[in-house]
Motif scaffolding. Structure first.
Motif, short mmCIF file in Angstrom:
data_model
loop_
_atom_site.label_atom_id
_atom_site.label_comp_id
_atom_site.label_asym_id
_atom_site.label_seq_id
_atom_site.Cartn_x
_atom_site.Cartn_y
_atom_site.Cartn_z
N UNK A 107 0.83 -1.21 0.00
CA UNK A 107 0.00 0.00 0.00
C UNK A 107 0.87 1.26 0.00
N UNK A 108 1.88 1.27 0.84
CA UNK A 108 2.76 2.44 0.93
C UNK A 108 3.51 2.67 -0.37
N UNK A 109 4.01 1.60 -0.96
CA UNK A 109 4.77 1.74 -2.21
C UNK A 109 3.85 2.05 -3.40
N UNK A 110 2.64 1.51 -3.38
CA UNK A 110 1.68 1.84 -4.45
C UNK A 110 1.39 3.33 -4.43
N UNK A 111 1.18 3.87 -3.25
CA UNK A 111 0.94 5.30 -3.11
C UNK A 111 2.16 6.10 -3.57
N UNK A 112 3.36 5.60 -3.26
CA UNK A 112 4.59 6.27 -3.67
C UNK A 112 4.73 6.30 -5.19
N UNK A 113 4.44 5.18 -5.84
CA UNK A 113 4.53 5.13 -7.30
C UNK A 113 3.56 6.13 -7.92
N UNK A 114 2.31 6.11 -7.47
CA UNK A 114 1.30 7.02 -8.03
C UNK A 114 1.68 8.48 -7.80
N UNK A 115 2.15 8.78 -6.60
CA UNK A 115 2.55 10.14 -6.27
C UNK A 115 3.74 10.58 -7.13
N UNK A 116 4.69 9.69 -7.33
CA UNK A 116 5.87 10.02 -8.13
C UNK A 116 5.49 10.33 -9.57
N UNK A 117 4.61 9.52 -10.13
CA UNK A 117 4.15 9.77 -11.50
C UNK A 117 3.45 11.13 -11.57
N UNK A 118 2.60 11.40 -10.60
CA UNK A 118 1.89 12.68 -10.57
C UNK A 118 2.87 13.85 -10.54
N UNK A 119 3.91 13.74 -9.72
CA UNK A 119 4.90 14.81 -9.62
C UNK A 119 5.61 15.06 -10.95
N UNK A 120 5.93 14.00 -11.68
CA UNK A 120 6.58 14.15 -12.98
C UNK A 120 5.62 14.80 -13.98
N UNK A 169 8.87 6.20 -14.44
CA UNK A 169 9.01 7.66 -14.50
C UNK A 169 9.65 8.10 -15.81
N UNK A 170 10.63 7.35 -16.28
CA UNK A 170 11.27 7.66 -17.57
C UNK A 170 10.25 7.59 -18.70
N UNK A 171 9.44 6.54 -18.69
CA UNK A 171 8.39 6.41 -19.70
C UNK A 171 7.38 7.55 -19.60
N UNK A 172 7.11 8.01 -18.38
CA UNK A 172 6.18 9.12 -18.17
C UNK A 172 6.73 10.40 -18.80
N UNK A 173 8.02 10.65 -18.62
CA UNK A 173 8.65 11.84 -19.21
C UNK A 173 8.49 11.83 -20.73
N UNK A 174 8.60 10.68 -21.35
CA UNK A 174 8.57 10.58 -22.81
C UNK A 174 7.17 10.35 -23.39
N UNK A 175 6.19 10.13 -22.53
CA UNK A 175 4.86 9.69 -22.98
C UNK A 175 4.17 10.65 -23.95
N UNK A 191 10.50 18.03 -16.11
CA UNK A 191 10.11 16.63 -15.86
C UNK A 191 11.34 15.77 -15.56
N UNK A 192 12.38 15.94 -16.36
CA UNK A 192 13.61 15.17 -16.14
C UNK A 192 14.23 15.47 -14.78
N UNK A 193 14.24 16.75 -14.42
CA UNK A 193 14.79 17.14 -13.12
C UNK A 193 13.97 16.55 -11.98
N UNK A 194 12.66 16.48 -12.15
CA UNK A 194 11.79 15.91 -11.12
C UNK A 194 12.07 14.43 -10.93
N UNK A 195 12.28 13.71 -12.03
CA UNK A 195 12.64 12.28 -11.91
C UNK A 195 13.92 12.15 -11.09
N UNK A 196 14.92 12.95 -11.42
CA UNK A 196 16.20 12.90 -10.68
C UNK A 196 16.00 13.22 -9.21
#
Length: 158
Positions: A10-23, A113-119, A127-132
């Motif tokens: 649950x914690x990591x699922x939330x982290x993945x979704x949040x990270x994508x949103x931030x990018x 996240x890389x795929x999100x940047x290029x989507x 976007x690239x800086x946010x991934x980093x």
């Protein structure tokens, strides 16, 4: 083999979704297709190239798929302080992984996240800086580690 408890997933699922949103919001624009890599990764959770990350994606799939991810993103949009809480709890789970599992999970997250940047076909500096920033903050990733994650993702995703 399970890498995580239900609570950790649950914690990591939330982290993945949040990270994508931030990018996605990093450049101030939300374009068509920017959430597609997350949705696509959830769709193929069972065969996601990096199984430890795939386990968390499968959890998202079982919890309601895209609606689950959208709910987390909406929660963050409504209360941005939730993002810091998600990061802190997710970071603790990642820090408790052994070195190899940590590297693999982070490589899977990096790939999403890389795929999100290029989507959307427009790779922005923001976007690239946010991934980093995300990778550096949650994984304490150095430049050497980032290169290794990129190499690992490309190896497994090809």
């Amino acid at each position: 083999m399970s890498y995580f408890s239900e609570e950790e997933k649950e914690l990591l699922a939330r982290l993945i979704c949040m990270s994508v949103r931030e990018v996605v919001v990093a450049d101030g624009e939300i374009r068509d297709g920017e959430f597609s890599p997350l949705a696509g990764s959830i769709d193929i959770a069972e065969i996601f190239p990096i199984p430890i990350t795939g386990e968390v994606l499968k959890y998202i799939q079982e919890k309601g798929h895209h609606e689950y991810a959208i709910g987390i993103i909406k929660e963050i949009n409504d209360d941005i302080d939730v993002a810091q809480e998600i990061i802190e709890f997710g970071k603790k789970v990642i820090e408790n992984l052994n070195k190899k599992d940590k590297e693999m999970f982070l490589a899977g997250l990096y790939g999403i996240l890389l795929e999100t940047v290029h989507a959307d076909g427009v790779k922005t500096q923001e976007e690239s800086a946010t991934v980093s920033q995300i990778m550096q903050y949650i994984g304490n990733v150095s430049l050497k580690d980032a290169y290794k994650m990129d190499k690992t993702w490309r190896k497994y995703a090809s």
